[in-house]
Design an enzyme around this catalytic site. Structure first.
Site, PDB file in Angstrom:
ATOM      1  N   SER A  32       0.934  -1.153  -0.138  1.00  0.00           N
ATOM      2  CA  SER A  32      -0.069   0.018  -0.003  1.00  0.00           C
ATOM      3  C   SER A  32       1.135   1.042  -0.124  1.00  0.00           C
ATOM      4  CB  SER A  32      -0.883  -0.040   1.195  1.00  0.00           C
ATOM      5  OG  SER A  32      -1.445   1.160   1.546  1.00  0.00           O
TER       6      SER A  32
ATOM      7  N   TYR B 288      -2.969  -1.070  10.297  1.00  0.00           N
ATOM      8  CA  TYR B 288      -2.804  -1.158   8.705  1.00  0.00           C
ATOM      9  C   TYR B 288      -1.357  -1.045   8.348  1.00  0.00           C
ATOM     10  CZ  TYR B 288      -4.436  -1.042   3.775  1.00  0.00           C
ATOM     11  OH  TYR B 288      -4.391  -1.081   2.340  1.00  0.00           O
TER      12      TYR B 288
HETATM   13  P1  NDP Z   1     -11.440  -5.184  -1.205  1.00  0.00           P
HETATM   14  O1  NDP Z   1     -12.258  -4.724   0.338  1.00  0.00           O
HETATM   15  O2  NDP Z   1     -12.518  -4.743  -2.524  1.00  0.00           O
HETATM   16  O3  NDP Z   1     -11.097  -6.725  -1.149  1.00  0.00           O
HETATM   17  C1  NDP Z   1     -10.543  -7.272  -0.097  1.00  0.00           C
HETATM   18  C2  NDP Z   1     -10.514  -8.803  -0.635  1.00  0.00           C
HETATM   19  O4  NDP Z   1      -9.869  -9.490   0.609  1.00  0.00           O
HETATM   20  C3  NDP Z   1     -11.973  -9.515  -0.633  1.00  0.00           C
HETATM   21  O5  NDP Z   1     -11.973 -10.284  -1.676  1.00  0.00           O
HETATM   22  C4  NDP Z   1     -11.978 -10.074   0.654  1.00  0.00           C
HETATM   23  O6  NDP Z   1     -12.819 -11.259   0.434  1.00  0.00           O
HETATM   24  C5  NDP Z   1     -10.745 -10.662   0.869  1.00  0.00           C
HETATM   25  N1  NDP Z   1     -10.352 -10.848   2.082  1.00  0.00           N
HETATM   26  C6  NDP Z   1     -10.237 -10.086   3.208  1.00  0.00           C
HETATM   27  N2  NDP Z   1      -9.748 -10.686   4.466  1.00  0.00           N
HETATM   28  C7  NDP Z   1      -9.815 -11.835   4.206  1.00  0.00           C
HETATM   29  C8  NDP Z   1      -9.295 -13.067   4.847  1.00  0.00           C
HETATM   30  N3  NDP Z   1      -9.403 -12.991   6.438  1.00  0.00           N
HETATM   31  N4  NDP Z   1      -9.232 -14.268   4.337  1.00  0.00           N
HETATM   32  C9  NDP Z   1      -9.849 -14.196   2.870  1.00  0.00           C
HETATM   33  N5  NDP Z   1      -9.955 -13.382   2.020  1.00  0.00           N
HETATM   34  C10 NDP Z   1     -10.134 -12.124   2.705  1.00  0.00           C
HETATM   35  O7  NDP Z   1     -10.406  -4.166  -1.221  1.00  0.00           O
HETATM   36  P2  NDP Z   1      -9.184  -3.904  -2.413  1.00  0.00           P
HETATM   37  O8  NDP Z   1      -9.690  -4.378  -3.526  1.00  0.00           O
HETATM   38  O9  NDP Z   1      -9.306  -2.457  -2.164  1.00  0.00           O
HETATM   39  O10 NDP Z   1      -7.834  -4.410  -1.483  1.00  0.00           O
HETATM   40  C11 NDP Z   1      -7.097  -5.581  -2.095  1.00  0.00           C
HETATM   41  C12 NDP Z   1      -5.865  -5.170  -1.581  1.00  0.00           C
HETATM   42  O11 NDP Z   1      -5.099  -4.147  -1.931  1.00  0.00           O
HETATM   43  C13 NDP Z   1      -5.711  -5.178   0.113  1.00  0.00           C
HETATM   44  O12 NDP Z   1      -4.556  -5.892   0.569  1.00  0.00           O
HETATM   45  C14 NDP Z   1      -5.522  -3.913   0.394  1.00  0.00           C
HETATM   46  O13 NDP Z   1      -5.113  -3.427   1.619  1.00  0.00           O
HETATM   47  C15 NDP Z   1      -4.662  -3.249  -0.761  1.00  0.00           C
HETATM   48  N6  NDP Z   1      -4.658  -2.030  -1.228  1.00  0.00           N
HETATM   49  C16 NDP Z   1      -5.817  -1.243  -1.660  1.00  0.00           C
HETATM   50  C17 NDP Z   1      -5.949   0.005  -1.739  1.00  0.00           C
HETATM   51  C18 NDP Z   1      -7.097   0.738  -2.349  1.00  0.00           C
HETATM   52  O14 NDP Z   1      -6.895   2.088  -2.642  1.00  0.00           O
HETATM   53  N7  NDP Z   1      -7.973   0.151  -2.871  1.00  0.00           N
HETATM   54  C19 NDP Z   1      -4.643   0.947  -1.757  1.00  0.00           C
HETATM   55  C20 NDP Z   1      -3.528   0.034  -1.594  1.00  0.00           C
HETATM   56  C21 NDP Z   1      -3.635  -1.243  -0.975  1.00  0.00           C
HETATM   57  P3  NDP Z   1     -13.890 -12.063   1.463  1.00  0.00           P
HETATM   58  O15 NDP Z   1     -14.976 -10.893   1.594  1.00  0.00           O
HETATM   59  O16 NDP Z   1     -14.645 -12.986   0.569  1.00  0.00           O
HETATM   60  O17 NDP Z   1     -13.487 -12.228   2.451  1.00  0.00           O
END
Ligand code: NDP
Length: 252
Positions: A142, A155
Site C-alpha cells: 500500500s 494497517y
Molecule cells: P476489497 O475490500 O475490495 O477486497 C478485499 C478482499 O480481501 C476481498 O476479496 C475479501 O474477500 C478478501 N479478504 C479480506 N480478508 C480476508 C480473509 N481473512 N481471508 C480471505 N480473504 C479475505 O479491497 P481492495 O481490492 O481495495 O484491496 C485489495 C488489497 O489491496 C488489500 O490488501 C488492500 O489493503 C490493498 N490496497 C488497496 C488500496 C485501495 O486503494 N483500494 C490501496 C492500497 C492497497 P472476502 O470478503 O470473501 O473475505
C-alpha cells in the site's frame, strides 16, 4: 515473455476489487486461476465472471488468517491442478480510527489480515514451489507501506511489514527458484476505499491533487504489473516493491 499459459495462479481476495482485476489479468495472459476468499457467493460470482470471459477459474473458500483453513485450501488446489506457479497475497482489510482507540484485539485482527496472512499462505505454497524449483509470489502492500497515517496505525504497520517480509522471503527462497516481490497500489476505487471516502472528508479531492496523473486508480491498473511479476519477463527481479500509483509516492 509475458505468456502465462499452463501456469496455476492463486489470488487471495480474488473475488472483488484489486484481486479480481489481477486475477483477470493473469487469466488473460493464460493462467488458470484459483480464487481464495471467505465469501462463497462472492467467490462463485467472480469465477463465473472469469469463465464467462473464456478463462478457467475455481473458487476455494478459506480465511487467510487461519492456518488450518489455508492449508486445506492449498492442498485442494494442489490436488486440483497438480502444481502452484503463482501466488498473489492480495487479501486485506482496514478499520480506520486513532491509535489510542484500537483495542488489542482489533490491532491483532488487522495485523493478521494484512501481514500474517501473507506469511501463512506463502509458507503453505513453499513446498510445491520449491519442489518445482520455480514460483512467483506477489504481495500487495500500500502507500502505507511507505507513509504513515493517523487513522491507520495497525494497517500501516502491517503494510510496512509486507515490504520487509517480501525482501526476507526473496532472500531466503531465491535458491529455490522463487521470486518474491510486492506491488504498492496508490488510491484505487474499490469497496475498501468506498468506506474511506465516507470516513475521510475531502479524500476524493486530496487524492486527485496529490496524484500527478490527477485521478483515482482503477483495479485493472494493477493487472499489467502483476502479469510482469508473475511472468518470465521478471525472472531476474526479486525483493522489489513497485508502486502502481499514478505518481502519488514520487510527489512531495
Ligand atoms: P476489497 O475490500 O475490495 O477486497 C478485499 C478482499 O480481501 C476481498 O476479496 C475479501 O474477500 C478478501 N479478504 C479480506 N480478508 C480476508 C480473509 N481473512 N481471508 C480471505 N480473504 C479475505 O479491497 P481492495 O481490492 O481495495 O484491496 C485489495 C488489497 O489491496 C488489500 O490488501 C488492500 O489493503 C490493498 N490496497 C488497496 C488500496 C485501495 O486503494 N483500494 C490501496 C492500497 C492497497 P472476502 O470478503 O470473501 O473475505
Amino acid at each position: 515473455m509475458f505468456n502465462l499459459k499452463g501456469k496455476v495462479a492463486i489470488v487471495t481476495g480474488g473475488n472483488g476489487g484489486i484481486g479480481l482485476a489481477i486475477a483477470s489479468g493473469l487469466a488473460e495472459a493464460g493462467a488458470v486461476i484459483a480464487i481464495i476468499g471467505r465469501d462463497a457467493g462472492k467467490n462463485s460470482a467472480a469465477c463465473e465472471r472469469l469463465t464467462a470471459a473464456g478463462e478457467t477459474a475455481i473458487s476455494f473458500v478459506a480465511d487467510v488468517t487461519n492456518e488450518a483453513s489455508v492449508e486445506s485450501a492449498i492442498d485442494e488446489i494442489s490436488t486440483a491442478f497438480g502444481k502452484i506457479d503463482i501466488l498473489v497475497n492480495n487479501a486485506g482489510s482496514n478499520d480506520r480510527k486513532l491509535p489510542q482507540d484500537y483495542t488489542l484485539a482489533e490491532w491483532n485482527t488487522l495485523l493478521s489480515a494484512n501481514l500474517t496472512s501473507a506469511f501463512i499462505v506463502s509458507q503453505a505454497v513453499y513446498p510445491a514451489m520449491s519442489r518445482s524449483k520455480s514460483g512467483k509470489i506477489i504481495n500487495i502492500g500500500s502507500m502505507l507501506s511507505i507513509f504513515g497515517n493517523a487513522r491507520a496505525a495497525p494497517y500501516a504497520a502491517a503494510k510496512g511489514g509486507i515490504v520487509q517480509l517480501t525482501k526476507s522471503l526473496a532472500q531466503a527462497w531465491a535458491p529455490d527458484g522463487i521470486n518474491v516481490n510486492a506491488l504498492l497500489p496508490g488510491w484505487i476505487e474499490t469497496e475498501l476505499t468506498k468506506v474511506a471516502r465516507k470516513q475521510l472528508p475531502n479524500l476524493d479531492e486530496q487524492v486527485k491533487i496529490r496524484t500527478p496523473q490527477g485521478r483515482w486508480g482503477r483495479p485493472e491498473d494493477l493487472a499489467g504489473a502483476a502479469v510482469f511479476l508473475a511472468s518470465r519477463a521478471s525472472d531476474f527481479v526479486t525483493g522489489i516493491t513497485l508502486p502502481v500509483d499514478g505518481g502519488y509516492s514520487s510527489n512531495t
